[in-house]
Design a protein around this motif. Structure first.
Motif, PDB file in Angstrom:
ATOM      1  N   ALA A 176       0.843  -1.193   0.000  1.00 25.89           N
ATOM      2  CA  ALA A 176       0.000   0.000   0.000  1.00 25.89           C
ATOM      3  C   ALA A 176       0.881   1.247   0.000  1.00 25.89           C
ATOM      4  O   ALA A 176       2.048   1.195   0.405  1.00 25.89           O
ATOM      5  CB  ALA A 176      -0.918   0.006   1.225  1.00 25.89           C
ATOM      6  N   VAL A 177       0.330   2.374  -0.459  1.00 24.68           N
ATOM      7  CA  VAL A 177       1.049   3.639  -0.346  1.00 24.68           C
ATOM      8  C   VAL A 177       1.271   3.925   1.133  1.00 24.68           C
ATOM      9  O   VAL A 177       0.509   3.473   1.999  1.00 24.68           O
ATOM     10  CB  VAL A 177       0.288   4.798  -1.020  1.00 24.68           C
ATOM     11  N   LYS A 178       2.307   4.686   1.434  1.00 24.24           N
ATOM     12  CA  LYS A 178       2.736   4.881   2.819  1.00 24.24           C
ATOM     13  C   LYS A 178       1.604   5.378   3.717  1.00 24.24           C
ATOM     14  O   LYS A 178       1.387   4.846   4.814  1.00 24.24           O
ATOM     15  CB  LYS A 178       3.909   5.855   2.853  1.00 24.24           C
ATOM     16  N   GLU A 179       0.888   6.414   3.292  1.00 25.65           N
ATOM     17  CA  GLU A 179      -0.151   6.998   4.131  1.00 25.65           C
ATOM     18  C   GLU A 179      -1.250   5.978   4.427  1.00 25.65           C
ATOM     19  O   GLU A 179      -1.732   5.865   5.553  1.00 25.65           O
ATOM     20  CB  GLU A 179      -0.732   8.247   3.460  1.00 25.65           C
ATOM     21  N   SER A 180      -1.653   5.235   3.397  1.00 25.78           N
ATOM     22  CA  SER A 180      -2.691   4.224   3.582  1.00 25.78           C
ATOM     23  C   SER A 180      -2.206   3.098   4.484  1.00 25.78           C
ATOM     24  O   SER A 180      -2.955   2.591   5.342  1.00 25.78           O
ATOM     25  CB  SER A 180      -3.114   3.660   2.226  1.00 25.78           C
ATOM     26  N   ALA A 181      -0.951   2.692   4.311  1.00 25.11           N
ATOM     27  CA  ALA A 181      -0.386   1.628   5.145  1.00 25.11           C
ATOM     28  C   ALA A 181      -0.338   2.049   6.610  1.00 25.11           C
ATOM     29  O   ALA A 181      -0.666   1.265   7.509  1.00 25.11           O
ATOM     30  CB  ALA A 181       1.003   1.253   4.648  1.00 25.11           C
ATOM     31  N   ASN A 182       0.070   3.298   6.868  1.00 31.62           N
ATOM     32  CA  ASN A 182       0.108   3.784   8.244  1.00 31.62           C
ATOM     33  C   ASN A 182      -1.282   3.782   8.872  1.00 31.62           C
ATOM     34  O   ASN A 182      -1.451   3.443  10.055  1.00 31.62           O
ATOM     35  CB  ASN A 182       0.696   5.192   8.291  1.00 31.62           C
ATOM     36  N   GLU A 183      -2.288   4.165   8.092  1.00 28.63           N
ATOM     37  CA  GLU A 183      -3.650   4.168   8.603  1.00 28.63           C
ATOM     38  C   GLU A 183      -4.112   2.743   8.915  1.00 28.63           C
ATOM     39  O   GLU A 183      -4.739   2.494   9.950  1.00 28.63           O
ATOM     40  CB  GLU A 183      -4.584   4.818   7.581  1.00 28.63           C
ATOM     41  N   THR A 184      -3.793   1.819   8.019  1.00 28.14           N
ATOM     42  CA  THR A 184      -4.145   0.418   8.250  1.00 28.14           C
ATOM     43  C   THR A 184      -3.457  -0.115   9.501  1.00 28.14           C
ATOM     44  O   THR A 184      -4.077  -0.803  10.329  1.00 28.14           O
ATOM     45  CB  THR A 184      -3.749  -0.438   7.033  1.00 28.14           C
ATOM     46  N   ALA A 185      -2.177   0.210   9.645  1.00 24.43           N
ATOM     47  CA  ALA A 185      -1.424  -0.243  10.815  1.00 24.43           C
ATOM     48  C   ALA A 185      -1.989   0.363  12.099  1.00 24.43           C
ATOM     49  O   ALA A 185      -2.083  -0.319  13.132  1.00 24.43           O
ATOM     50  CB  ALA A 185       0.043   0.104  10.659  1.00 24.43           C
ATOM     51  N   ALA A 186      -2.343   1.645  12.052  1.00 20.14           N
ATOM     52  CA  ALA A 186      -2.902   2.303  13.232  1.00 20.14           C
ATOM     53  C   ALA A 186      -4.202   1.637  13.674  1.00 20.14           C
ATOM     54  O   ALA A 186      -4.533   1.628  14.869  1.00 20.14           O
ATOM     55  CB  ALA A 186      -3.137   3.780  12.949  1.00 20.14           C
ATOM     56  N   ASN A 187      -4.924   1.052  12.728  1.00 18.79           N
ATOM     57  CA  ASN A 187      -6.161   0.333  13.045  1.00 18.79           C
ATOM     58  C   ASN A 187      -5.907  -1.105  13.470  1.00 18.79           C
ATOM     59  O   ASN A 187      -6.851  -1.849  13.776  1.00 18.79           O
ATOM     60  CB  ASN A 187      -7.102   0.349  11.835  1.00 18.79           C
ATOM     61  N   GLY A 188      -4.634  -1.519  13.478  1.00 20.41           N
ATOM     62  CA  GLY A 188      -4.276  -2.865  13.912  1.00 20.41           C
ATOM     63  C   GLY A 188      -4.591  -3.959  12.912  1.00 20.41           C
ATOM     64  O   GLY A 188      -4.573  -5.145  13.267  1.00 20.41           O
ATOM     65  N   ASP A 189      -4.818  -3.577  11.648  1.00 22.39           N
ATOM     66  CA  ASP A 189      -5.236  -4.557  10.637  1.00 22.39           C
ATOM     67  C   ASP A 189      -4.014  -5.129   9.907  1.00 22.39           C
ATOM     68  O   ASP A 189      -3.834  -4.946   8.704  1.00 22.39           O
ATOM     69  CB  ASP A 189      -6.206  -3.898   9.659  1.00 22.39           C
ATOM     70  N   PHE A 190      -3.142  -5.798  10.632  1.00 23.77           N
ATOM     71  CA  PHE A 190      -1.928  -6.399  10.082  1.00 23.77           C
ATOM     72  C   PHE A 190      -1.391  -7.397  11.090  1.00 23.77           C
ATOM     73  O   PHE A 190      -1.777  -7.385  12.266  1.00 23.77           O
ATOM     74  CB  PHE A 190      -0.873  -5.325   9.792  1.00 23.77           C
ATOM     75  N   ASP A 191      -0.469  -8.232  10.637  1.00 29.62           N
ATOM     76  CA  ASP A 191       0.275  -9.104  11.546  1.00 29.62           C
ATOM     77  C   ASP A 191       1.720  -8.648  11.673  1.00 29.62           C
ATOM     78  O   ASP A 191       2.289  -8.635  12.765  1.00 29.62           O
ATOM     79  CB  ASP A 191       0.211 -10.554  11.061  1.00 29.62           C
ATOM     80  N   LEU A 192       2.313  -8.282  10.538  1.00 32.96           N
ATOM     81  CA  LEU A 192       3.679  -7.748  10.505  1.00 32.96           C
ATOM     82  C   LEU A 192       3.658  -6.499   9.626  1.00 32.96           C
ATOM     83  O   LEU A 192       3.060  -6.509   8.543  1.00 32.96           O
ATOM     84  CB  LEU A 192       4.655  -8.773   9.938  1.00 32.96           C
ATOM     85  N   TYR A 193       4.308  -5.432  10.076  1.00 32.41           N
ATOM     86  CA  TYR A 193       4.316  -4.177   9.318  1.00 32.41           C
ATOM     87  C   TYR A 193       5.756  -3.729   9.129  1.00 32.41           C
ATOM     88  O   TYR A 193       6.459  -3.442  10.097  1.00 32.41           O
ATOM     89  CB  TYR A 193       3.509  -3.114  10.050  1.00 32.41           C
ATOM     90  N   LEU A 194       6.207  -3.676   7.882  1.00 36.56           N
ATOM     91  CA  LEU A 194       7.557  -3.214   7.560  1.00 36.56           C
ATOM     92  C   LEU A 194       7.553  -1.691   7.508  1.00 36.56           C
ATOM     93  O   LEU A 194       6.804  -1.090   6.734  1.00 36.56           O
ATOM     94  CB  LEU A 194       8.013  -3.792   6.223  1.00 36.56           C
ATOM     95  N   PHE A 195       8.404  -1.075   8.320  1.00 33.98           N
ATOM     96  CA  PHE A 195       8.327   0.360   8.576  1.00 33.98           C
ATOM     97  C   PHE A 195       9.728   0.950   8.574  1.00 33.98           C
ATOM     98  O   PHE A 195      10.707   0.271   8.886  1.00 33.98           O
ATOM     99  CB  PHE A 195       7.658   0.574   9.944  1.00 33.98           C
ATOM    100  N   ARG A 196       9.824   2.210   8.224  1.00 32.38           N
ATOM    101  CA  ARG A 196      11.104   2.931   8.312  1.00 32.38           C
ATOM    102  C   ARG A 196      10.900   4.180   9.141  1.00 32.38           C
ATOM    103  O   ARG A 196       9.898   4.882   8.989  1.00 32.38           O
ATOM    104  CB  ARG A 196      11.605   3.327   6.918  1.00 32.38           C
ATOM    105  N   TRP A 197      11.879   4.467  10.008  1.00 32.86           N
ATOM    106  CA  TRP A 197      11.795   5.659  10.848  1.00 32.86           C
ATOM    107  C   TRP A 197      13.109   6.420  10.806  1.00 32.86           C
ATOM    108  O   TRP A 197      14.190   5.838  10.927  1.00 32.86           O
ATOM    109  CB  TRP A 197      11.473   5.285  12.295  1.00 32.86           C
ATOM    110  N   GLY A 198      12.992   7.733  10.644  1.00 34.47           N
ATOM    111  CA  GLY A 198      14.145   8.619  10.751  1.00 34.47           C
ATOM    112  C   GLY A 198      14.015   9.459  11.998  1.00 34.47           C
ATOM    113  O   GLY A 198      12.946  10.024  12.270  1.00 34.47           O
ATOM    114  N   PRO A 199      15.052   9.561  12.822  1.00 31.40           N
ATOM    115  CA  PRO A 199      14.954  10.241  14.108  1.00 31.40           C
ATOM    116  C   PRO A 199      14.744  11.741  13.952  1.00 31.40           C
ATOM    117  O   PRO A 199      15.241  12.359  13.011  1.00 31.40           O
ATOM    118  CB  PRO A 199      16.307   9.945  14.768  1.00 31.40           C
ATOM    119  N   ASP A 200      14.018  12.324  14.896  1.00 35.40           N
ATOM    120  CA  ASP A 200      13.765  13.760  14.896  1.00 35.40           C
ATOM    121  C   ASP A 200      14.850  14.534  15.623  1.00 35.40           C
ATOM    122  O   ASP A 200      14.921  15.754  15.478  1.00 35.40           O
ATOM    123  CB  ASP A 200      12.419  14.055  15.576  1.00 35.40           C
ATOM    124  N   TYR A 201      15.648  13.863  16.423  1.00 33.65           N
ATOM    125  CA  TYR A 201      16.659  14.566  17.196  1.00 33.65           C
ATOM    126  C   TYR A 201      17.776  13.597  17.569  1.00 33.65           C
ATOM    127  O   TYR A 201      17.636  12.374  17.437  1.00 33.65           O
ATOM    128  CB  TYR A 201      16.052  15.195  18.453  1.00 33.65           C
TER     129      TYR A 201
END
Length: 547
Positions: free
Chosen positions: A424-449
């Motif tokens: 899924a596109v990133k925004e849609s995937a994040n929304e799906t993940a926030a709703n808990g509708d997944f088993d494994l979610y591949l994610f990337r994070w860049g630190p803010d500080y």
């Protein structure tokens, strides 16, 4: 510090690794059009992600944060070696106890001719933590240790009590809860840019959404944008240091994919673009090809609400049954490195002067024998002989390549496992993940500080980014305490506790790291001085020359 590699005529050269001074962007003795005060054309940049906004408190994506630093001046920026360079902070004084900073604001103007004052910083920083702003980066004030920020952001205290005061037009006083050693380094972040209250309030909802409703105090000023395709800035002649700037302007072009961007760069229509996938091999012998190690991390969130993934042996089997070196070197090939850790390399130094990663352990290393044993044990505990798990991931090359490779390895090495792939596109995937509708979610994070908390707080029980619903009371206690004045005052103890937190998290397999991300780029060799300047991969556009 960033590790930088450049491919030239097929050979891989490892640079001197000082803060990602790209070989294509290195210093030159040739003055060309880049002599002081002269102009050297427009820098042409390809971006895969469109611009969101130029309101510093309404964005939390890499593209918008990057371009904000071209049109605004905060108190500081960083040089090529990550040392602080004063911008609006002409000078400062620090109290003996380290808890009060007093900054003198230099003479400068907004692009509408209004003077930049200390009041602009006070207004902006209090706006950052005002709940009405709903700033996605408000926690940066907490990370900076500003007095009352934690109570405002996390407990609903009055935002006007934030410990920042304009003593007069030229004097800004900032009170901290403790002597925070990385405080000034955090001030390079877009969250701490100044805003003119009168102008922001007069612009209303249009502020930051179009050039004619936004003013700037940086070296460039927005001239146009349509958000989805192109956006541009021109030289700001009211800028306090305009005489030293050489570029006429900056143009960002949103490209649909890296292949299109590569073709545009090769034809001279772009000076800089990121590439991925098969393009890395295609351009491996080009003298425009550059790779660098970012501080961004790739990892899976296991959903603890999925019965199978609530079993630690199942999580351990997943975490240790694929070769991270193969992911980095064979799948991504962009300068990434295998990550047997969660807090990445080159992020922050501790009170002992050593990098957090250099004094931390390694976890969840590739061990196929142990992985198979854990898998068998986990299935037995569940009373199952097979499992089907849903893997959610983004639709970009790096996500797709990793997801498909790792899913194939899991299904090959762990008997009875079936992986259902969902892209899924990133925004849609994040929304799906926030709703808990997944088993494994591949994610990337860049630190803010520049602090390990930029990663570790993601898994606290109060985090909006804890998609997997990880829970550990000992972990939570460390994360919550790390924000307090008492713990901030004892930096070595705090540092040790954050190492303990990482050990707890990965011991629980609260996340499954894959790689520390790299970035592969094609860069016009005539561009000099464009360097990575902070932990979120913001590029420097000050004093850049072209030609």
């Amino acid at each position: 510090m960033y590790e930088v590699r450049r491919r030239t005529f097929g050979a891989l050269l490892v640079g001197g690794v000082t803060a990602a001074v790209l070989a294509a962007c290195s210093n030159s003795d040739d003055s060309g059009d880049g002599s002081s005060g002269s102009k050297s054309g427009t820098l042409l940049l390809g971006k895969l992600i469109p611009l969101q906004s130029v309101d510093p408190h309404k964005v939390n994506d890499g593209t918008s944060n990057e371009v904000l630093t071209a049109v605004y001046d905060g108190l500081y920026t960083l040089d090529a070696d990550h040392a602080l360079v004063p911008l609006m902070a002409e000078s400062f004084e620090k109290s003996k106890d380290g808890k009060t900073y007093t900054f003198t604001i230099r003479d400068a103007k907004w692009s509408n001719g209004t003077a930049v004052t200390a009041h602009d910083f006070e207004y902006s920083w209090k706006r950052l933590v005002n709940p009405d702003t709903a700033a996605p980066n408000s926690n940066e004030a907490v990370a900076a240790g500003i007095k009352n920020a934690n109570e405002i952001v996390n407990s609903g205290a009055d935002h006007t009590t934030l410990g920042v005061t304009a003593v007069d037009d030229k004097t800004l006083k900032v009170e901290l809860v403790a002597d925070v050693p990385y405080f000034q380094a955090l001030l390079v972040r877009p969250a701490f840019l100044p805003l003119n209250q009168e102008y922001v309030e007069s612009a209303g909802k249009d502020f930051g959404s179009k050039p004619e409703s936004t003013i700037y105090n940086g070296p460039f000023a927005w001239s146009s944008w349509d958000f989805s395709e192109n956006f541009a800035a021109v030289r700001n002649d009211t800028y306090w240091n305009a005489a030293e700037e050489t570029l006429d302007g900056l143009t960002w072009r949103v490209v649909t994919d890296s292949q299109t961007g590569a073709l545009l760069q090769e034809s001279g229509e772009l000076d800089w673009v990121e590439i991925s996938g098969s393009l890395i091999d295609r351009y491996s012998s080009s003298d425009s090809m550059v790779t660098a190690l970012e501080v961004h991390m790739w990892y899976f969130y296991p959903n603890f609400k999925t019965a199978a993934l609530a079993n630690q042996d199942i999580r351990t089997a997943l975490a240790t049954s694929f070769d991270k070196n193969a992911v980095a070197n064979d799948v991504l090939r962009n300068g990434s490195e295998a990550a047997n850790y969660f807090v990445g390399k080159n992020l922050a130094e501790g009170p002992d002067g050593k990098q957090f990663r250099d004094t931390g352990g390694t976890f969840l290393e590739y061990d196929l024998t142990a992985a198979k044993a854990a898998w068998t044990k986990g299935l037995a505990a569940l009373g199952e002989t097979s499992l089907s798990l849903r893997l959610l991931y983004w639709d970009d090359d790096a996500s797709v390549g990793q997801a498909e490779y790792i899913a194939a390895e899991w299904q090959k090495q762990l008997p009875g496992l079936t992986i259902e792939l969902t892209k899924a596109v990133k925004e849609s995937a994040n929304e799906t993940a926030a709703n808990g509708d997944f088993d494994l979610y591949l994610f990337r994070w860049g630190p803010d500080y520049k602090d390990p908390m930029a990663f570790l707080e993601l898994l606290g029980s109060d985090s909006e980014r804890d998609f997997g619903s990880y829970q550990n009371t000992d972990y939570d206690k460390i994360i919550q305490a790390a924000r307090t004045a008492e713990v901030l005052a004892d930096q070595q103890s705090r540092w040790d506790s954050l190492h303990e937190a990482e050990e707890i998290l990965l011991g629980d397999v609260g996340v499954i790291p894959t790689v520390q991300n790299g970035i592969a780029m094609l860069v016009n060799p005539e561009v000099k001085g464009m360097e990575i300047r902070n932990v979120s991969l913001t590029w420097n556009y000050r004093l850049v020359t072209k030609g």
